[in-house]
Design a protein around this motif. Structure first.
Motif, PDB file in Angstrom:
ATOM      1  N   TYR A 131     -29.125 -19.374   8.365  1.00  0.00           N
ATOM      2  CA  TYR A 131     -28.183 -20.148   7.564  1.00  0.00           C
ATOM      3  C   TYR A 131     -28.993 -21.057   6.662  1.00  0.00           C
ATOM      4  O   TYR A 131     -29.762 -21.898   7.142  1.00  0.00           O
ATOM      5  CB  TYR A 131     -27.247 -20.956   8.468  1.00  0.00           C
ATOM      6  N   ILE A 132     -28.835 -20.877   5.356  1.00  0.00           N
ATOM      7  CA  ILE A 132     -29.637 -21.613   4.389  1.00  0.00           C
ATOM      8  C   ILE A 132     -28.712 -22.366   3.449  1.00  0.00           C
ATOM      9  O   ILE A 132     -27.810 -21.774   2.841  1.00  0.00           O
ATOM     10  CB  ILE A 132     -30.542 -20.653   3.589  1.00  0.00           C
ATOM     11  N   LEU A 133     -28.929 -23.658   3.346  1.00  0.00           N
ATOM     12  CA  LEU A 133     -28.190 -24.501   2.405  1.00  0.00           C
ATOM     13  C   LEU A 133     -29.058 -24.640   1.170  1.00  0.00           C
ATOM     14  O   LEU A 133     -30.185 -25.129   1.251  1.00  0.00           O
ATOM     15  CB  LEU A 133     -27.900 -25.871   3.029  1.00  0.00           C
ATOM     16  N   SER A 134     -28.554 -24.172   0.040  1.00  0.00           N
ATOM     17  CA  SER A 134     -29.348 -24.254  -1.187  1.00  0.00           C
ATOM     18  C   SER A 134     -28.467 -24.729  -2.335  1.00  0.00           C
ATOM     19  O   SER A 134     -27.265 -24.880  -2.192  1.00  0.00           O
ATOM     20  CB  SER A 134     -29.972 -22.888  -1.511  1.00  0.00           C
ATOM     21  N   GLY A 135     -29.101 -24.948  -3.449  1.00  0.00           N
ATOM     22  CA  GLY A 135     -28.376 -25.421  -4.626  1.00  0.00           C
ATOM     23  C   GLY A 135     -28.551 -26.920  -4.789  1.00  0.00           C
ATOM     24  O   GLY A 135     -29.534 -27.512  -4.336  1.00  0.00           O
ATOM     25  N   SER A 136     -27.570 -27.545  -5.408  1.00  0.00           N
ATOM     26  CA  SER A 136     -27.619 -28.983  -5.672  1.00  0.00           C
ATOM     27  C   SER A 136     -27.158 -29.739  -4.428  1.00  0.00           C
ATOM     28  O   SER A 136     -25.971 -30.006  -4.244  1.00  0.00           O
ATOM     29  CB  SER A 136     -26.724 -29.300  -6.865  1.00  0.00           C
ATOM     30  N   VAL A 137     -28.099 -30.088  -3.562  1.00  0.00           N
ATOM     31  CA  VAL A 137     -27.750 -30.706  -2.283  1.00  0.00           C
ATOM     32  C   VAL A 137     -28.086 -32.198  -2.208  1.00  0.00           C
ATOM     33  O   VAL A 137     -27.741 -32.845  -1.227  1.00  0.00           O
ATOM     34  CB  VAL A 137     -28.420 -29.967  -1.094  1.00  0.00           C
ATOM     35  N   LEU A 138     -28.742 -32.724  -3.228  1.00  0.00           N
ATOM     36  CA  LEU A 138     -29.145 -34.140  -3.152  1.00  0.00           C
ATOM     37  C   LEU A 138     -27.947 -35.079  -3.039  1.00  0.00           C
ATOM     38  O   LEU A 138     -28.018 -36.088  -2.332  1.00  0.00           O
ATOM     39  CB  LEU A 138     -30.001 -34.520  -4.361  1.00  0.00           C
ATOM     40  N   SER A 139     -26.842 -34.757  -3.702  1.00  0.00           N
ATOM     41  CA  SER A 139     -25.674 -35.639  -3.648  1.00  0.00           C
ATOM     42  C   SER A 139     -25.024 -35.672  -2.262  1.00  0.00           C
ATOM     43  O   SER A 139     -24.286 -36.600  -1.946  1.00  0.00           O
ATOM     44  CB  SER A 139     -24.646 -35.213  -4.704  1.00  0.00           C
ATOM     45  N   VAL A 140     -25.278 -34.662  -1.442  1.00  0.00           N
ATOM     46  CA  VAL A 140     -24.693 -34.620  -0.098  1.00  0.00           C
ATOM     47  C   VAL A 140     -25.760 -34.713   0.990  1.00  0.00           C
ATOM     48  O   VAL A 140     -25.479 -34.468   2.160  1.00  0.00           O
ATOM     49  CB  VAL A 140     -23.853 -33.326   0.097  1.00  0.00           C
ATOM     50  N   TRP A 141     -26.974 -35.073   0.596  1.00  0.00           N
ATOM     51  CA  TRP A 141     -28.088 -35.057   1.539  1.00  0.00           C
ATOM     52  C   TRP A 141     -27.857 -35.954   2.750  1.00  0.00           C
ATOM     53  O   TRP A 141     -28.210 -35.599   3.870  1.00  0.00           O
ATOM     54  CB  TRP A 141     -29.393 -35.444   0.837  1.00  0.00           C
ATOM     55  N   SER A 142     -27.239 -37.106   2.559  1.00  0.00           N
ATOM     56  CA  SER A 142     -27.012 -38.006   3.698  1.00  0.00           C
ATOM     57  C   SER A 142     -26.079 -37.354   4.720  1.00  0.00           C
ATOM     58  O   SER A 142     -26.260 -37.527   5.931  1.00  0.00           O
ATOM     59  CB  SER A 142     -26.445 -39.348   3.236  1.00  0.00           C
ATOM     60  N   LYS A 143     -25.103 -36.580   4.255  1.00  0.00           N
ATOM     61  CA  LYS A 143     -24.214 -35.865   5.181  1.00  0.00           C
ATOM     62  C   LYS A 143     -24.983 -34.790   5.943  1.00  0.00           C
ATOM     63  O   LYS A 143     -24.789 -34.588   7.142  1.00  0.00           O
ATOM     64  CB  LYS A 143     -23.049 -35.227   4.421  1.00  0.00           C
ATOM     65  N   VAL A 144     -25.864 -34.092   5.237  1.00  0.00           N
ATOM     66  CA  VAL A 144     -26.676 -33.049   5.872  1.00  0.00           C
ATOM     67  C   VAL A 144     -27.574 -33.675   6.933  1.00  0.00           C
ATOM     68  O   VAL A 144     -27.667 -33.169   8.052  1.00  0.00           O
ATOM     69  CB  VAL A 144     -27.516 -32.287   4.817  1.00  0.00           C
TER      70      VAL A 144
END
Length: 172
Positions: free
Chosen positions: A96-109
């Motif tokens: 399972y790979i999370l990719s793309g524009s993830v900086l805006s949700v990084w704290s949730k990740v």
């Protein structure tokens, strides 16, 4: 021999390295990362002709599509017995790979990944190339974190997902 089953491997002289080192290929996991000396190999295995090893190779290869090494060699797996999955020794695994524009949700990740326990709980960034040539960079998400991460990221979001099939498989 373990549990009435023989192990088949393929041994090939390693090129471009120190002499007397060999590559080992297993039917379930392919080329092993560690090179071994012939002395080490002879301690663990007995040389046979390819025809004699073919049945055992095929048996292990076919079972590794869906059965972990523990279940294959011992007849059972502790993880399966408590309804958990085990991918040790499988020839195909699900990542399972999370990719793309993830900086805006990084704290949730980070919040979700911080709750993970076990050997697969550390953050891992990877890059891969799919069979069709697409390149991806992303964060490897442990399987046990996927439902919670989907739930947390789905709140107030528009969703898009792509279901990969075997033709879309990636080379790591």
């Amino acid at each position: 021999m373990r549990n009435g089953k023989r192990m088949a491997i393929f041994v090939k002289a390693a090129k471009g390295v120190k002499k007397n080192l060999y590559q080992i290929f297993r039917p379930n996991t392919g080329l092993q990362g560690k090179l071994e000396s012939m002395q080490e190999i002879k301690k663990k295995y007995q040389k046979v002709l390819p025809k004699a090893a073919e049945k055992d190779w095929k048996l292990q290869y076919n079972s590794s599509a869906s059965q972990c090494s523990h279940a294959y060699w011992r007849g059972n797996c502790k993880r399966y017995m408590v309804y958990q999955s085990c991918e040790v020794g499988l020839r195909r695994r699900t990542y399972y790979i999370l990719s793309g524009s993830v900086l805006s949700v990084w704290s949730k990740v980070e919040d979700i990944l911080a709750t993970a326990t076990g050997p697969h709980s550390k953050m891992q960034i990877l890059r891969l190339k799919t069979d069709d040539g697409a390149k991806l960079v992303g964060c490897l998400i442990p399987k046990n974190c996927v439902p919670a991460l989907i739930a947390k990221l789905s709140v107030g979001a528009t969703t898009y997902s792509k279901q990969f099939n075997s033709a879309d498989s990636a080379v790591l």
